[in-house]
Design a protein around this motif. Sequence first.
Motif, PDB file in Angstrom:
ATOM      1  N   THR A 142       0.835  -1.221   0.000  1.00  0.00           N
ATOM      2  CA  THR A 142       0.000   0.000   0.000  1.00  0.00           C
ATOM      3  C   THR A 142       0.860   1.258   0.000  1.00  0.00           C
ATOM      4  N   ALA A 143       2.027   1.220   0.639  1.00  0.00           N
ATOM      5  CA  ALA A 143       2.930   2.372   0.615  1.00  0.00           C
ATOM      6  C   ALA A 143       3.428   2.634  -0.805  1.00  0.00           C
ATOM      7  N   ALA A 144       3.756   1.530  -1.530  1.00  0.00           N
ATOM      8  CA  ALA A 144       4.212   1.682  -2.916  1.00  0.00           C
ATOM      9  C   ALA A 144       3.108   2.285  -3.784  1.00  0.00           C
ATOM     10  N   LEU A 145       1.863   1.835  -3.583  1.00  0.00           N
ATOM     11  CA  LEU A 145       0.734   2.397  -4.336  1.00  0.00           C
ATOM     12  C   LEU A 145       0.502   3.857  -3.967  1.00  0.00           C
ATOM     13  N   CYS A 146       0.724   4.168  -2.688  1.00  0.00           N
ATOM     14  CA  CYS A 146       0.565   5.552  -2.231  1.00  0.00           C
ATOM     15  C   CYS A 146       1.562   6.478  -2.925  1.00  0.00           C
ATOM     16  N   VAL A 147       2.835   6.060  -2.968  1.00  0.00           N
ATOM     17  CA  VAL A 147       3.871   6.855  -3.638  1.00  0.00           C
ATOM     18  C   VAL A 147       3.532   7.025  -5.120  1.00  0.00           C
ATOM     19  N   TYR A 148       3.086   5.944  -5.728  1.00  0.00           N
ATOM     20  CA  TYR A 148       2.747   5.959  -7.154  1.00  0.00           C
ATOM     21  C   TYR A 148       1.601   6.948  -7.440  1.00  0.00           C
ATOM     22  N   THR A 149       0.508   6.834  -6.689  1.00  0.00           N
ATOM     23  CA  THR A 149      -0.660   7.681  -6.958  1.00  0.00           C
ATOM     24  C   THR A 149      -0.418   9.137  -6.580  1.00  0.00           C
ATOM     25  N   PHE A 150       0.252   9.402  -5.441  1.00  0.00           N
ATOM     26  CA  PHE A 150       0.571  10.797  -5.090  1.00  0.00           C
ATOM     27  C   PHE A 150       1.488  11.417  -6.132  1.00  0.00           C
ATOM     28  N   GLY A 151       2.491  10.640  -6.557  1.00  0.00           N
ATOM     29  CA  GLY A 151       3.425  11.149  -7.566  1.00  0.00           C
ATOM     30  C   GLY A 151       2.719  11.491  -8.859  1.00  0.00           C
TER      31      GLY A 151
END
Length: 519
Positions: free
Chosen positions: A43-52
């Motif tokens: 979920t952290a990886a998805l968070c970085v991806y979507t925020f970016g």
Amino acid sequence: MGSSIDSYITLVTTSAVLNVFLCLYSYFRRAEIPSSKIFMLYTAALCVYTFGYAIQLASNTLEQMKFWTVVQYMGMPFSASLGLLLMIQYTGKTLSRKATIAMFIIPSITLFMVATNDYHHLFYKQVWLRTDTAVPLMDISIGQWYVVQGAFTFSCLLCACLILIGQWKHTKKMYRRQLLTLITSQLIPMVAAFVYLLGLTPGGLDPVPVLMCITSTMYIWAILSSRLLTIVPIAKDSIFESMREGVLVLDSSNRLVDYNKAMCLMLPELEVSMIGKKWDDIWLSLAGETFPVEYGREGLQTDLYWQLEGHTVCYQVRTSYVFNKGAQVVGILIMLIDITEQRFLQEQLKQMAYFDGLTKIYNRTQFLNKGKEILNDAKLTFRPAAFILFDIDHFKRINDTYGHDVGDKAIIHVVTVCNRYLNSEILFARYGGEEFVIAMPGASLQDGEQLAEQLRMALFNDPLEVEGVLISLTSSFGVAQYSGEEDSLESLLRDADRALYESKRNGRNAVFAYSASLA
């Protein structure tokens, strides 16, 4: 177009926020979630991806967009690997440390390629600002490594889907909602990415970050409604195949339905082609006899001895019924537990307790126990019983002349010769040193004398041969008979000993029966 982009950014940002929530949830509930570490990273990886991606869409210059693209790739390529690992763990399977590390090689290279793309243009051949939109958007021309990363991401998502779909029929209905959520969470981004690469999305925008909003919402719903990840149903076949005990499953007609890997190792003769056949017929073909366990009884436990790779092994067999929802018996479980070592130790203890270590016949203690049983039986049935004591003549001379090793061989030789003339009903034991004792149920004094004379002659005519040297062995015998209630085992053995002493007084190599004159 501007308002559409704003809406798109809002949805992407919502996806990021939802993933933040999921990451924090798994952190605070990490003690209850078996795969909490992987889920947090995922979920952290998805968070970085979507925020970016959201910030990239809100950027005004190409340099800003390229920077936030690098930020995206700090999460996006790794999310595919982490998602696959999460699904593997969910189904109760594991990967080796080397295989796990290997799954992050391509994402790591991808991040490096994106960060350094201006120097080699292997990920993006070209990057430019689009001029056909009201707000600045970045457009790309894909390079060679972009294709590699795309194929890798698609493969991870596809493998995760196939793994989960493969567990569907092994998952209880109450957990299928969880499983469907996980399948959808992998299927949606896989289809969306495929559509995006075909250029079919509105405005050429990547739909995956927006659709992450849907998958994250599904995760939250499944967590709240069915405790997704907190209660993880491990697939039946994972438990079945990982059991150390061998397990057979029979249906109500006693036909073989299934067996696990451990059973294959215990009974290598089992084959897949035997499934559907009656277990009695299978066992008859394997062992040449009917199955030695009454497996139709609930809770039965018994031992089964089997030849495995030239060695005798012992399996404890346990049986239990399989019931359906209506509490009706629909099958039988037969479980085999390897207790070979335990039985071997028990046999060793039994040998030490009951048998003489040198000759392997009964020892003095066991003879006294069984001798009393014979005597009690004689008292109850009013039948006679004869007892014989004998020893090897001049045994000390054999030890002094040839050594104790030859003395041991002499004792073993005497036992070997005597066993040729003793049936299973006769009790034979080493009484101590070079002395032996025999109990004959239902035998008279004359029967005892006759057997003693037979043994004396056999020993006399069969000398011990050691390295080409013949050593003459003779024995002296004393015989006594149970004749009344007043006789005890101890008194009878004393009578036989007096008769034995008389044999020695008369030159040895003789048989004497006890009489009142010897008292």
